[in-house]
Enzyme design. Structure first.
Site, mmCIF file in Angstrom:
data_model
loop_
_atom_site.group_PDB
_atom_site.id
_atom_site.type_symbol
_atom_site.label_atom_id
_atom_site.label_comp_id
_atom_site.label_asym_id
_atom_site.label_seq_id
_atom_site.Cartn_x
_atom_site.Cartn_y
_atom_site.Cartn_z
ATOM 1 N N LYS A 95 0.814 -1.201 0.000
ATOM 2 C CA LYS A 95 0.000 0.000 0.000
ATOM 3 C C LYS A 95 0.847 1.250 0.000
ATOM 4 O O LYS A 95 0.378 2.341 -0.283
ATOM 5 C CB LYS A 95 -0.862 0.025 1.287
ATOM 6 N N GLY A 96 2.115 1.075 0.347
ATOM 7 C CA GLY A 96 2.979 2.220 0.641
ATOM 8 C C GLY A 96 3.141 3.221 -0.484
ATOM 9 O O GLY A 96 3.346 4.411 -0.247
ATOM 10 N N GLU A 136 7.520 2.345 -6.297
ATOM 11 C CA GLU A 136 7.670 1.821 -4.930
ATOM 12 C C GLU A 136 7.902 2.976 -3.962
ATOM 13 O O GLU A 136 8.505 3.991 -4.324
ATOM 14 C CB GLU A 136 8.879 0.878 -4.870
ATOM 15 N N ASP A 137 7.456 2.796 -2.726
ATOM 16 C CA ASP A 137 7.697 3.824 -1.718
ATOM 17 C C ASP A 137 9.168 3.883 -1.328
ATOM 18 O O ASP A 137 9.781 4.940 -1.319
ATOM 19 C CB ASP A 137 6.808 3.600 -0.480
ATOM 20 N N LYS A 181 17.377 3.404 0.662
ATOM 21 C CA LYS A 181 18.322 3.259 1.784
ATOM 22 C C LYS A 181 19.474 2.369 1.313
ATOM 23 O O LYS A 181 19.465 1.159 1.572
ATOM 24 C CB LYS A 181 17.644 2.536 2.959
ATOM 25 N N PHE A 210 13.991 4.244 10.228
ATOM 26 C CA PHE A 210 12.656 3.782 9.855
ATOM 27 C C PHE A 210 11.737 4.984 9.690
ATOM 28 O O PHE A 210 11.537 5.758 10.619
ATOM 29 C CB PHE A 210 12.082 2.810 10.894
ATOM 30 N N VAL A 211 11.212 5.134 8.492
ATOM 31 C CA VAL A 211 10.441 6.330 8.168
ATOM 32 C C VAL A 211 8.968 6.000 7.927
ATOM 33 O O VAL A 211 8.625 4.883 7.539
ATOM 34 C CB VAL A 211 11.030 7.045 6.923
ATOM 35 N N ASP A 221 4.044 3.200 6.520
ATOM 36 C CA ASP A 221 3.449 2.944 7.827
ATOM 37 C C ASP A 221 4.412 2.362 8.833
ATOM 38 O O ASP A 221 5.459 1.814 8.496
ATOM 39 C CB ASP A 221 2.294 1.947 7.676
HETATM 40 P P1 IMP Z 1 12.818 -4.273 1.000
HETATM 41 O O1 IMP Z 1 12.267 -5.565 0.492
HETATM 42 O O2 IMP Z 1 13.659 -4.521 2.235
HETATM 43 O O3 IMP Z 1 13.554 -3.493 -0.043
HETATM 44 O O4 IMP Z 1 11.641 -3.370 1.530
HETATM 45 C C1 IMP Z 1 10.364 -3.592 1.099
HETATM 46 C C2 IMP Z 1 9.307 -2.795 1.766
HETATM 47 O O5 IMP Z 1 9.494 -2.675 3.179
HETATM 48 C C3 IMP Z 1 9.229 -1.366 1.278
HETATM 49 O O6 IMP Z 1 8.630 -1.257 0.035
HETATM 50 C C4 IMP Z 1 8.358 -0.794 2.378
HETATM 51 O O7 IMP Z 1 7.016 -1.099 2.122
HETATM 52 C C5 IMP Z 1 8.880 -1.497 3.607
HETATM 53 N N1 IMP Z 1 9.862 -0.623 4.291
HETATM 54 C C6 IMP Z 1 11.204 -0.689 4.242
HETATM 55 N N2 IMP Z 1 11.768 0.290 4.980
HETATM 56 C C7 IMP Z 1 10.735 1.019 5.486
HETATM 57 C C8 IMP Z 1 10.666 2.190 6.328
HETATM 58 O O8 IMP Z 1 11.659 2.800 6.761
HETATM 59 N N3 IMP Z 1 9.403 2.619 6.634
HETATM 60 C C9 IMP Z 1 8.276 2.007 6.173
HETATM 61 N N4 IMP Z 1 8.310 0.930 5.384
HETATM 62 C C10 IMP Z 1 9.523 0.421 5.056
HETATM 63 MG MG MG Z 2 6.560 -0.912 -0.423
#
Ligand code: IMP
Ligand code: MG
Length: 184
Positions: free
Chosen positions: A48-49, A104-105, A138, A159-160, A166
């Site tokens: 949803k992000g 993507e967020d 990140k 963590f944002v 969320d």
């Molecule tokens: P990844 O698979 O580790 O690259 O991260 C996937 C998902 O984790 C992102 O698309 C976000 O939805 C969530 N996520 C990662 N870091 C954060 C954060 O700092 N705040 C909120 N959601 C996060």
């Molecule tokens: Mg996401």
């Protein structure tokens, strides 16, 4: 998720104005990168992000486009080590012959995008091209390589939340992006 510890927003990382300005720049860049309006462009938001980011980005792109959403299961426990991410909700519309931009967020470890095989699946279904657009990146947290074509901001390992993102489903409606601090 079990019991959520007490937490608060400890700092504002990007104000609503800063976000709007950067999203408009990304929109302008995408507009100029896809100049032929007769070639279909499809934005694919990851729920949803990315919903709020996509909503603003789409309105900043000055050419015809379509948008759709996918939902991916988040990794947790055993799933992270096995590298399995499932597509929970697939696209509703056809992608054949379309330029696709995945929206993507935030790109953190990269595991979700990498092991959902989203790019591969879109190409297998004859997308004309596939690019990735993330609002936040990140880089210090990356565990697998994911090629990013458009990036709003690189951030440190914090963590944002806000602007769609969320913590335990809270804070998605904040118009700015803040850092969560666990206080308990
Ligand atoms: P990844 O698979 O580790 O690259 O991260 C996937 C998902 O984790 C992102 O698309 C976000 O939805 C969530 N996520 C990662 N870091 C954060 C954060 O700092 N705040 C909120 N959601 C996060
Ligand atoms: Mg996401």
């Amino acid at each position: 998720m079990g019991v959520v510890p007490p937490h608060t927003i400890s700092e504002t990382l990007f104000s609503a104005e800063t976000l709007q300005k950067r999203v408009r720049e990304l929109g302008a860049q995408i507009t100029s990168d896809y100049p032929d309006a007769s070639e279909p462009l499809l934005l694919v938001g990851v729920l949803k992000g990315a919903a709020l980011f996509l909503a603003d980005l789409a309105r900043s792109i000055g050419r015809p486009l379509e948008f759709d959403f996918v939902a991916l299961s988040s990794y947790s426990g055993a799933t992270e080590t096995s590298g399995e991410v499932r597509v929970i909700k697939d696209l509703d519309i056809s992608i054949t012959g379309k330029h696709v931009i995945i929206v993507e967020d935030i790109l953190d470890t990269g595991l979700t995008l990498r092991f959902s095989y989203l790019v591969e699946s879109l190409l297998a279904r004859h997308a004309k091209s596939v690019r990735i657009c993330v609002l936040l990146d990140k880089p210090s947290r990356r565990r697998v390589d994911v090629p990013v074509d458009y990036c709003g901001f690189q951030i440190e390992d914090k963590f944002v939340v806000g602007y769609g993102m969320d913590y335990a489903e809270q804070y998605r409606n904040l118009p700015y992006i803040g850092v969560v601090k666990v206080t308990g």
